[in-house]
Design a protein around this motif. Structure first.
Motif, short mmCIF file in Angstrom:
data_model
loop_
_atom_site.label_atom_id
_atom_site.label_comp_id
_atom_site.label_asym_id
_atom_site.label_seq_id
_atom_site.Cartn_x
_atom_site.Cartn_y
_atom_site.Cartn_z
N ILE A 80 -139.04 -52.72 -23.25
CA ILE A 80 -138.95 -52.60 -21.80
C ILE A 80 -139.25 -51.16 -21.41
N ASP A 81 -140.11 -50.99 -20.41
CA ASP A 81 -140.45 -49.66 -19.90
C ASP A 81 -139.33 -49.25 -18.94
N LEU A 82 -138.31 -48.63 -19.51
CA LEU A 82 -137.12 -48.28 -18.74
C LEU A 82 -137.23 -46.82 -18.31
N ARG A 83 -137.25 -46.60 -17.01
CA ARG A 83 -137.39 -45.24 -16.50
C ARG A 83 -136.13 -44.87 -15.72
N THR A 84 -135.28 -44.07 -16.35
CA THR A 84 -134.09 -43.59 -15.64
C THR A 84 -134.47 -42.39 -14.79
N GLY A 85 -133.60 -42.02 -13.87
CA GLY A 85 -133.89 -40.91 -12.97
C GLY A 85 -135.04 -41.21 -12.02
N HIS A 86 -135.31 -42.48 -11.78
CA HIS A 86 -136.39 -42.89 -10.88
C HIS A 86 -135.80 -43.63 -9.67
N ARG A 87 -135.93 -43.00 -8.53
CA ARG A 87 -135.37 -43.58 -7.32
C ARG A 87 -136.49 -44.20 -6.48
N VAL A 126 -138.43 -54.03 -11.91
CA VAL A 126 -137.02 -54.21 -11.56
C VAL A 126 -136.50 -52.90 -10.99
N ILE A 127 -135.89 -52.98 -9.81
CA ILE A 127 -135.28 -51.78 -9.21
C ILE A 127 -133.78 -51.85 -9.46
N GLY A 128 -133.29 -51.00 -10.35
CA GLY A 128 -131.85 -50.97 -10.64
C GLY A 128 -131.56 -51.45 -12.05
N GLY A 129 -130.88 -50.61 -12.84
CA GLY A 129 -130.68 -50.90 -14.26
C GLY A 129 -129.25 -51.21 -14.64
N VAL A 189 -138.32 -51.10 -15.59
CA VAL A 189 -137.07 -50.96 -14.84
C VAL A 189 -136.99 -49.53 -14.31
N LEU A 190 -136.74 -49.41 -13.01
CA LEU A 190 -136.61 -48.10 -12.36
C LEU A 190 -135.15 -47.90 -11.96
N GLU A 191 -134.49 -46.96 -12.60
CA GLU A 191 -133.07 -46.73 -12.35
C GLU A 191 -132.88 -45.31 -11.86
N GLN A 192 -132.20 -45.14 -10.74
CA GLN A 192 -132.10 -43.80 -10.17
C GLN A 192 -131.15 -42.88 -10.93
N THR A 193 -130.11 -43.44 -11.57
CA THR A 193 -129.19 -42.60 -12.34
C THR A 193 -129.70 -42.46 -13.78
N ALA A 194 -128.88 -41.82 -14.61
CA ALA A 194 -129.24 -41.66 -16.02
C ALA A 194 -128.68 -42.79 -16.88
N ASP A 195 -127.89 -43.69 -16.28
CA ASP A 195 -127.15 -44.67 -17.06
C ASP A 195 -127.60 -46.10 -16.76
#
Lengths: 447, 447
Positions: free
Chosen positions: A72-79, A5-8, A30-36
């Motif tokens: 869930i493998d949630l990775r913040t800071g990932h753009r 998933v791109i975007g959290g 989940v790959l989320e570019q921000t920290a939130d």
């Protein structure tokens, strides 16, 4: 099976959570570019209005809950920067500058939308802010406090701009709103829009219509907003002229786009690639009134579309009927609501619209505390169908809009709507609900 | 053509006005036994709550307006006692004791309903009052003032009783409510009803459930309400145990009766005699969920049925789809709303009901001022159809009920309702409207 998933935010986390919950052996990343992740973006104006509330109040679920409790493998800071559909790989960089790549079997693009920032001088200056993600809210809140902001300019007059005008006035900040077009809320019937204009003025908001901002300059520790006919000095500029879908990586990957360059999806949220889904503010939707594609980025649709993606990923076929364009916002003490089409939208979609506006009351005859409610209603002369409703009132518009919204889903005629058995008690409205009065009046124009 | 109307409240005056307006050569006569026509009966509790308001505030249109401006032969103080259908004549007496008789071509019976008064000792004593017509309100208001009422007993706990409890508490009167059955609002889900019970107690209303009133006695200048296990002395007794249709003259004239002895009418409001119509609280209706006859006397139906009679009298065929049983009332700071069927009613009508109750919030995550909202929802296991909804909350129940009401008219399934695009903004509710959350939960029970 790997589900990436791109975007959290709403769509992404809804999809990730539901898919993992219903199929525990699914590998969900989940790959989320921000920290939130998972926060109420719509709540930001109300949070900014209150200096005593932390912006973190808006977080619905902490990242570690998704990681530890939900698996869930949630990775913040990932753009994510690119999708290679042939190889089924996404690639990008994390916030340490490290490149990453990740294989997927099913991919969801839930990249949301972004504020539109004009490419004009000064829009990148410090203190020229926009409001989309939680960090934008954090930055704005800190800026207001540290700079002790007393005067702000809001560029744009859409619903985020209007909600922010209220928020800034609540903090006793002088608020000026500017926009290039000469009228407020051009989609709205003028009799209804005038109520909002009066409400803004009554609450000390200064409106400057027909003023295009050509540039913003820094003058000492202040900002100068420069329009054709006027200049306003202030400490804070909020840019809220509109939102665009974040569809660049989808476009680069060769996926089809729909209205306003949103990612085109079918009723099951598939993009033009059956293994790639899109949901939330970056994706388009079918409109239940026109049957045509539209782009109306709103929170309920994002959550619902996220769920539908989850079901389809794990093999339960789920198709969504679409959106009615139902929306509500608050402007100081007014509730403003709409569902369905305006007359112009109806004409553009091939209907033959007729329109009425009625002025009703929010409480029954002689009941204390009553105030006016304006209802605009649009119907189709050919089919008799109800096509759209707008409402403005000090109370009772926000939830009242849902009855015509359901009628639009059911493709009811104005006649059938006029016969619905709606609730009545003196504290809540007249015997004939204002939407029924509007329907009764509109029927005369449809015959 | 002579159109005679018996009864000058909502249904009667709506029919008379609309018929005369649309066919000016129609001879329209309205026979009303009281002195008052066209007033908001539902507004009486709120008027009684305020000693500074005149009861006449509730009059929507004065009698002389009907007479002079609308050309209606409106005769107040005229009580109809018999209908001779063979001769097409109604007969009765005026309030001077003079007999009258009147020919008709088309007749409307709009005699309304009456409070049920038990045939037990003391229910006819002065100070034992009921509330139906404007004069009842006038009498009660004067009685409270002249007698400086400090303590009252309300017999019954339906919505009029509950509204009056609030009205009397607003005047600082000690209020005791008694009823024979052991539970409050038996049609309501217990989790929702408990909120109302707590609200009543929080506002100083003393509930005595399971107490049948066997008699009322006069003791000096006070009244003593005598139950099996207790006695309560007070100055005022309000009898509000229920309402019955005023169908005696229709029954005597040989017209067919429906549920609860309401006058049976078809969708065009014809009784079993094609020249005699009935409308308002004296007449029955089709229920849009069951398709069966029901008797749910409410103001919107009365007005709408009056209009339909007018259309049919002047030769425009007008049929009404029926009622959904949508109702709302206020109990102190709670809004209580329902539409459609309870589980018991659904079973009785041949459905296979499943029911859920959810506890949601009235505002979005972290939004200040949020409180709980309970929603009960009933669906049919066989067809998947939505059958009914109940709601209790401090805000947002009164108008929110209209969305499921429209869904009932449209015979939507719970699944289809769950996909409707309802309004969202943080001040007005969560992203998933509580009725959508209820639908999502109910779907799990229907599969």
């Amino acid at each position: 099976m790997k589900f990436v998933v791109i975007g959290g935010d709403a769509a992404g986390m809804s999809a990730a959570s539901r898919a993992k919950r219903n199929k525990s052996d699914l590998e969900v990343t989940v790959l989320e570019q921000t920290a939130d992740v998972s926060y109420s973006a719509c709540g930001m104006p109300y949070n900014i209005a209150d200096p005593n509330r932390a912006i973190e109040d808006l977080v619905v679920r902490e990242a570690q809950v998704f990681r530890e409790k939900q698996g869930i493998d949630l990775r913040t800071g990932h753009r994510v920067e690119a999708i290679d559909r042939a190889a089924r790989v996404v690639t990008g960089h994390d916030n340490q500058g490290n490149a990453f790549e990740l294989k997927y079997d099913k991919l969801l693009i839930a990249t949301g939308g972004s504020p539109i920032i004009p490419d004009r001088p000064g829009f990148g200056l410090p203190g020229v802010l926009a409001l989309k993600n939680l960090n934008d809210g954090r930055v704005m809140k800190e800026y207001i406090q540290i700079r002790a902001v007393k005067k702000a300019v809001i560029i744009g007059m859409g619903y985020i701009a209007l909600e922010m005008a209220e928020a800034l006035r609540a903090r006793d900040i002088e608020v000026h709103m500017v926009k290039p077009r000469p009228i407020l809320l051009p989609w709205m019937n003028r009799e209804l829009a005038s109520m909002i204009e009066e409400e803004l003025q009554a609450n000390g908001v200064q409106l400057h219509l027909g003023q295009d901002v050509t540039s913003i300059e820094k003058v000492d520790d202040r900002l100068k907003v420069i329009c054709a006919d006027m200049k306003i000095e202030c400490q804070l500029v909020l840019v809220a002229i509109g939102v665009k879908p974040n569809s660049e990586i989808a476009e680069d990957a060769g996926l089809e786009l729909g209205p306003k360059k949103a990612i085109a999806v079918d009723r099951a949220m598939h993009t033009s690639d059956q293994d790639v889904f899109a949901a939330g503010d970056c994706a388009d939707a079918y409109h239940v009134v026109t049957g045509q594609k539209t782009w109306i980025p709103l929170a309920l649709r994002a959550n619902r579309a996220g769920w539908a993606v989850a079901d389809n990923v794990i093999g339960k076929t789920k198709e969504l009927p679409g959106v009615a364009g139902t929306a509500v916002f608050k402007v100081f003490y007014l509730e403003v609501a709409r569902t369905g089409l305006t007359s112009d939208e109806a004409s553009a979609a091939g209907f033959d619209p007729a329109e009425v506006v009625i002025t009703g009351q929010t409480k029954a005859h002689a009941h204390p505390g009553s105030s006016i409610m304006r209802v605009q209603m649009v119907g189709d002369r050919k089919s008799g169908r109800l096509l759209g409703v707008q409402m403005v009132a000090r109370e009772g518009a926000a939830h009242r809009i849902n009855a015509p919204a359901v009628a639009l889903h059911s493709q009811l005629t104005v006649e059938a709507y006029s016969q619905t058995d709606l609730a009545y008690a003196p504290p809540f409205g007249p015997v004939w609900d204002p939407t029924l009065t509007a329907a009764n009046q509109l029927l005369k124009k449809l015959r």
